[in-house]
Design an enzyme around this catalytic site. Sequence first.
Site, PDB file in Angstrom:
ATOM      1  N   CYS A 189       6.365  -0.079   7.423  1.00 18.21           N
ATOM      2  CA  CYS A 189       5.925   1.118   6.449  1.00 18.21           C
ATOM      3  C   CYS A 189       7.102   1.558   5.820  1.00 18.21           C
ATOM      4  CB  CYS A 189       5.470   2.146   7.449  1.00 18.21           C
ATOM      5  SG  CYS A 189       4.791   3.710   6.468  1.00 18.21           S
ATOM      6  N   LEU A 190       6.969   1.833   4.347  1.00 19.31           N
ATOM      7  CA  LEU A 190       7.820   2.236   3.609  1.00 19.31           C
ATOM      8  C   LEU A 190       8.588   3.582   3.963  1.00 19.31           C
ATOM      9  CD1 LEU A 190       6.267   1.387   0.178  1.00 19.31           C
ATOM     10  CD2 LEU A 190       8.361   0.176   1.264  1.00 19.31           C
ATOM     11  N   GLY A 228       0.712  -1.191  -0.077  1.00 18.59           N
ATOM     12  CA  GLY A 228       0.089   0.016   0.049  1.00 18.59           C
ATOM     13  C   GLY A 228       0.938   1.151   0.068  1.00 18.59           C
ATOM     14  N   HIS A 236      -4.094   1.434   7.350  1.00 20.46           N
ATOM     15  CA  HIS A 236      -2.835   1.798   7.405  1.00 20.46           C
ATOM     16  C   HIS A 236      -2.724   2.945   6.500  1.00 20.46           C
ATOM     17  CE1 HIS A 236       1.550   1.367   7.802  1.00 20.46           C
ATOM     18  NE2 HIS A 236       1.359   1.860   6.865  1.00 20.46           N
ATOM     19  N   GLU A 237      -3.206   2.896   5.120  1.00 17.17           N
ATOM     20  CA  GLU A 237      -3.147   4.040   4.303  1.00 17.17           C
ATOM     21  C   GLU A 237      -4.006   5.140   4.624  1.00 17.17           C
ATOM     22  OE1 GLU A 237      -0.363   3.756   2.720  1.00 17.17           O
ATOM     23  OE2 GLU A 237      -0.020   1.640   3.058  1.00 17.17           O
ATOM     24  N   HIS A 243      -2.498   7.282   6.960  1.00 17.54           N
ATOM     25  CA  HIS A 243      -1.447   8.131   6.283  1.00 17.54           C
ATOM     26  C   HIS A 243      -2.036   9.598   5.953  1.00 17.54           C
ATOM     27  CE1 HIS A 243       2.206   6.491   6.234  1.00 17.54           C
ATOM     28  NE2 HIS A 243       1.907   5.220   5.780  1.00 17.54           N
ATOM     29  N   GLN A 280       2.881   9.907   1.610  1.00 23.59           N
ATOM     30  CA  GLN A 280       4.337   9.234   1.359  1.00 23.59           C
ATOM     31  C   GLN A 280       5.413   9.711   0.156  1.00 23.59           C
ATOM     32  OE1 GLN A 280       2.374   5.321   2.176  1.00 23.59           O
ATOM     33  NE2 GLN A 280       4.358   4.982   3.162  1.00 23.59           N
TER      34      GLN A 280
END
Length: 159
Positions: free
Chosen positions: A88-89, A45, A130-131, A134, A50
């Site tokens: 997480c990225l 995701g 999660h996304e 963000h 991000q």
Amino acid sequence: MLNIITQPHPTLRKHAAEVLIDELPKLKNFIKDMKKTMLAKDGIGLAANQVDELRRIIVVNTKNGPMAVINPKLSGKSFKKEESEEGCLSVPGVYGIVKRHFKVTCDGYDENGRAIRIKAQGMFARVLQHEIDHLDGVLFVDRTKKITKGAIPNEPQNV
């Protein structure tokens, strides 16, 4: 490919703006680049925050390939929750246990501006939550019960 920003970059803590549906034709390439970036980085995701873009756009990898959700909003959540490890990225090398709803319903729009409703459970539900977090300036480390690997980078200082 887009550049993924990492903690403590201030954009990660900001609330993303709604996307106007008539803006979508201008965002096609950006959404395509988000999908490519997510796949190239082995993500499941990616939120626009991000990649330093404050728009309510997420991409998630599904069994049918990457899909975009514009202006995603959780319209239903199960009472049942589940704890699992997340990473997480934008917080590389850090993992932690997070409790999330096991099932969710997510409303939004596809990249062509059509209204969509996604009913998800398990890992897919976790990724959506999660996304969407963000997009609201929330990182998984804010919700973690326990860091299992790595250390949380410091927040930026107000100058």
